[in-house]
Design a protein around this motif. Sequence first.
Motif, PDB file in Angstrom:
ATOM      1  N   ILE A 340       0.898  -1.207  -0.159  1.00 35.52           N
ATOM      2  CA  ILE A 340      -0.022  -0.040  -0.041  1.00 35.52           C
ATOM      3  C   ILE A 340       0.743   1.230   0.165  1.00 35.52           C
ATOM      4  N   TYR A 341       0.326   2.285  -0.391  1.00 36.45           N
ATOM      5  CA  TYR A 341       0.862   3.809  -0.251  1.00 36.45           C
ATOM      6  C   TYR A 341       0.927   4.093   1.129  1.00 36.45           C
ATOM      7  N   SER A 342       2.069   4.688   1.438  1.00 43.56           N
ATOM      8  CA  SER A 342       2.176   4.935   2.802  1.00 43.56           C
ATOM      9  C   SER A 342       1.236   6.127   3.423  1.00 43.56           C
ATOM     10  N   GLY A 343       0.698   6.835   2.312  1.00 40.76           N
ATOM     11  CA  GLY A 343       0.169   8.064   2.817  1.00 40.76           C
ATOM     12  C   GLY A 343      -0.651   8.663   1.628  1.00 40.76           C
ATOM     13  N   ALA A 344      -1.540   9.779   1.862  1.00 36.49           N
ATOM     14  CA  ALA A 344      -2.416  10.380   0.767  1.00 36.49           C
ATOM     15  C   ALA A 344      -1.572  11.195  -0.276  1.00 36.49           C
ATOM     16  N   GLY A 345       0.000  11.325   0.330  1.00 39.57           N
ATOM     17  CA  GLY A 345       0.670  12.293  -0.620  1.00 39.57           C
ATOM     18  C   GLY A 345       1.694  11.458  -1.605  1.00 39.57           C
ATOM     19  N   THR A 346       1.630  10.082  -1.506  1.00 39.40           N
ATOM     20  CA  THR A 346       2.361   9.466  -2.359  1.00 39.40           C
ATOM     21  C   THR A 346       2.482   9.969  -3.998  1.00 39.40           C
ATOM     22  N   LEU A 347       1.428   9.740  -4.437  1.00 40.67           N
ATOM     23  CA  LEU A 347       1.161   9.876  -5.779  1.00 40.67           C
ATOM     24  C   LEU A 347       1.876  11.471  -6.365  1.00 40.67           C
ATOM     25  N   GLN A 348       1.230  12.650  -5.548  1.00 42.77           N
ATOM     26  CA  GLN A 348       1.440  13.798  -5.722  1.00 42.77           C
ATOM     27  C   GLN A 348       3.108  13.947  -5.725  1.00 42.77           C
ATOM     28  N   GLY A 364      11.028   5.656  -5.687  1.00 41.42           N
ATOM     29  CA  GLY A 364      10.883   6.123  -4.500  1.00 41.42           C
ATOM     30  C   GLY A 364      11.459   5.165  -3.508  1.00 41.42           C
ATOM     31  N   SER A 365      11.137   5.383  -2.333  1.00 43.68           N
ATOM     32  CA  SER A 365      11.770   4.517  -1.122  1.00 43.68           C
ATOM     33  C   SER A 365      10.622   3.919  -0.214  1.00 43.68           C
ATOM     34  N   TYR A 366      10.974   3.046   0.259  1.00 40.50           N
ATOM     35  CA  TYR A 366       9.682   2.250   1.054  1.00 40.50           C
ATOM     36  C   TYR A 366      10.284   1.681   2.410  1.00 40.50           C
ATOM     37  N   THR A 367       9.274   1.474   3.241  1.00 40.77           N
ATOM     38  CA  THR A 367       9.311   0.980   4.553  1.00 40.77           C
ATOM     39  C   THR A 367       8.895  -0.505   4.734  1.00 40.77           C
ATOM     40  N   LEU A 368       9.791  -1.515   5.059  1.00 43.42           N
ATOM     41  CA  LEU A 368       9.369  -2.981   5.304  1.00 43.42           C
ATOM     42  C   LEU A 368       8.435  -3.046   6.532  1.00 43.42           C
ATOM     43  N   VAL A 369       7.186  -3.665   6.310  1.00 46.36           N
ATOM     44  CA  VAL A 369       6.292  -3.803   7.398  1.00 46.36           C
ATOM     45  C   VAL A 369       5.641  -5.100   7.390  1.00 46.36           C
ATOM     46  N   ASN A 370       5.203  -5.401   8.551  1.00 47.08           N
ATOM     47  CA  ASN A 370       4.089  -6.796   8.594  1.00 47.08           C
ATOM     48  C   ASN A 370       2.804  -6.513   8.063  1.00 47.08           C
ATOM     49  N   VAL A 380      13.465   1.098   6.999  1.00 47.44           N
ATOM     50  CA  VAL A 380      13.279   1.964   5.487  1.00 47.44           C
ATOM     51  C   VAL A 380      14.475   1.445   4.550  1.00 47.44           C
ATOM     52  N   ILE A 381      14.220   1.126   3.376  1.00 45.53           N
ATOM     53  CA  ILE A 381      14.788   0.937   2.304  1.00 45.53           C
ATOM     54  C   ILE A 381      14.898   2.071   1.552  1.00 45.53           C
ATOM     55  N   ASP A 382      15.999   3.047   1.549  1.00 39.98           N
ATOM     56  CA  ASP A 382      15.990   4.079   0.583  1.00 39.98           C
ATOM     57  C   ASP A 382      16.768   3.980  -0.692  1.00 39.98           C
ATOM     58  N   HIS A 383      17.659   2.986  -0.646  1.00 37.85           N
ATOM     59  CA  HIS A 383      18.581   2.891  -1.759  1.00 37.85           C
ATOM     60  C   HIS A 383      19.599   4.151  -2.101  1.00 37.85           C
ATOM     61  N   LYS A 384      20.197   4.634  -1.094  1.00 35.97           N
ATOM     62  CA  LYS A 384      20.853   5.867  -1.105  1.00 35.97           C
ATOM     63  C   LYS A 384      22.187   5.479  -1.863  1.00 35.97           C
ATOM     64  N   TYR A 442      13.978   9.881  -1.719  1.00 29.07           N
ATOM     65  CA  TYR A 442      14.686   9.090  -0.667  1.00 29.07           C
ATOM     66  C   TYR A 442      14.042   9.231   0.631  1.00 29.07           C
ATOM     67  N   GLU A 443      12.638   9.766   0.519  1.00 27.29           N
ATOM     68  CA  GLU A 443      11.744   9.592   1.624  1.00 27.29           C
ATOM     69  C   GLU A 443      10.721   8.489   1.551  1.00 27.29           C
ATOM     70  N   SER A 444      10.584   7.602   2.487  1.00 27.30           N
ATOM     71  CA  SER A 444       9.714   6.431   2.377  1.00 27.30           C
ATOM     72  C   SER A 444       8.242   7.044   1.993  1.00 27.30           C
ATOM     73  N   ILE A 445       7.526   6.510   0.967  1.00 28.16           N
ATOM     74  CA  ILE A 445       6.291   6.865   0.482  1.00 28.16           C
ATOM     75  C   ILE A 445       5.507   5.550   0.240  1.00 28.16           C
ATOM     76  N   TYR A 446       5.873   4.529   0.712  1.00 26.16           N
ATOM     77  CA  TYR A 446       5.227   3.139   0.460  1.00 26.16           C
ATOM     78  C   TYR A 446       5.668   2.134   1.468  1.00 26.16           C
ATOM     79  N   PHE A 447       4.693   1.296   1.801  1.00 31.42           N
ATOM     80  CA  PHE A 447       4.694   0.169   2.601  1.00 31.42           C
ATOM     81  C   PHE A 447       4.716  -1.055   2.041  1.00 31.42           C
ATOM     82  N   CYS A 448       5.985  -1.857   2.055  1.00 32.12           N
ATOM     83  CA  CYS A 448       6.137  -3.103   1.505  1.00 32.12           C
ATOM     84  C   CYS A 448       5.881  -4.083   2.408  1.00 32.12           C
TER      85      CYS A 448
END
Length: 489
Positions: A340-348, A364-370, A380-384, A442-448
């Motif tokens: 899922i997208y992590s918030g309502a501002g991801t697409l923007q 983008g970057s994402y956060t690993l969650v259960n 957070v996986i930001d691939h810096k 590099y900001e997390s905008i996605y929940f994996c």
Amino acid sequence: MNSITVALPFSTQSYFDKTLQQFIQSSSVERIYILHDGKSLSAHAKCEGMKIGSLTSGKTLNTLFTKVKSKYLLLIMQAQQIDLGQFALERFLAAAEQTSAGIVYSDYYEIKKGERFKHPVNEYQLGSIRDGFDFGAFMLFSVPAARASMKKFGAVPKVDRAGVYDLRLKISISHQLFHIQEYLYTKVESDVRVTGEKLFDYVDPRNRVVQKEMETVATSHLKNIGAYLSLKFKHVPKSGVDFPVEASVIIPVRNRVKTIADAVRSVLIQKTDFAFNVIVVDNHSTDGTTEVLGELASKNPMVKHINPTRKDLGIGGCWNDAILSEHCGKYAVQLDSDDIYSGAGTLQKVVDLFWSGDYAMVIGSYTLVNMDLQEIPPGVIDHKEWTAQNGRNNALRINGLGAPRAFDTALLRQVLLPNVSYGEDYGVAIRLSREYQIGRIYESIYFCRRWEGNTDAALSIEKANKNDVYKDKLRTVEILARQKMNRKQ
């Protein structure tokens, strides 16, 4: 017959003496360097202690290849229990002599939780430049090949963890890396995690210093083989197409009744100053996913539910159906059916970056969650490791580039994705990066979401190897294409 020098990491564990004795008793072994950090060592005529800081450092390897007098050096990569198979060292020597290979490695057995399993490894190819290529515990080096490679391309640099990586890349330019498809030894595996738990080790922020070393080595290798790309990009062409919306979120799905509604709803709550939709390509689901999507689409015209006519589509093929459809917007943005997208501002945020620069793709970057959306390691996986200066070169070293991935649709329609369900996104990303800029968030905008239903949660070694070979093949093609492009310039 030529003899072997063995470099063996010292261990205080009880198995060390047993492992050492096998090499002492072998008539093929001329000398044994016991690599240690200052421990007291028992003496034997064949053995010589060598104090080191790190097994994989440039200093260790340069010293070893200066000292070795035999034609071959067997580097034991891990300090763990190892049992040699019947005439294993003789097989290594025979293969090295008969092929004139620079490095020889083999399949092996591994013991996990008391059980013994076969562990095949992959054939080395031009695109096997990822630093995680599995050679097993044994690498037999041709000393003349190693010395010739270091003379031509320079000694192993002052690195702590990337020394073996540097040397094998240098050797691979002029010499074969030969794989013996025989199980020549057994090792006790200390890392018993399943594949899904190991998947993100390479992007763990705690490993960033090591990643930087690996990047430096990989970049030098690309320069040595004429595949390095400088900071010169093509402009993304103007399409002239009238798209129905500014952005479309693409969700390929098959049998994800537990998660698909959450994924779609995370799109529908997006707050944007442009029009968008969500295209769900339902790849002949049989578990109720189709019915869930039908209900969502009936209630919201923004949901475009596509049922492909073809039955041979992988994830890449589903993406192609989506981007070629009449519903697709100017930008196509990825969302996996588990996530899922992590918030309502991801697409923007994704589209804002497209608007701000000349990008063929945004990642983008994402956060690993259960499944309860609680953060799990490594977080957070930001691939810096992707930088504006060197990202498209470093991309050939690593196995992934981040998420969510978004594309200029008109350009993607020209390139298309390979019709597979693994590596399709990586393949198209390195292809686009060959010519065009890739924008990064590099900001997390996605929940994996990680759960037992993930397709990569617990792969067999055979399936994991098949996936690795495919990505190596993608890299092989890309390296050849980049070499060709550089020759024309």
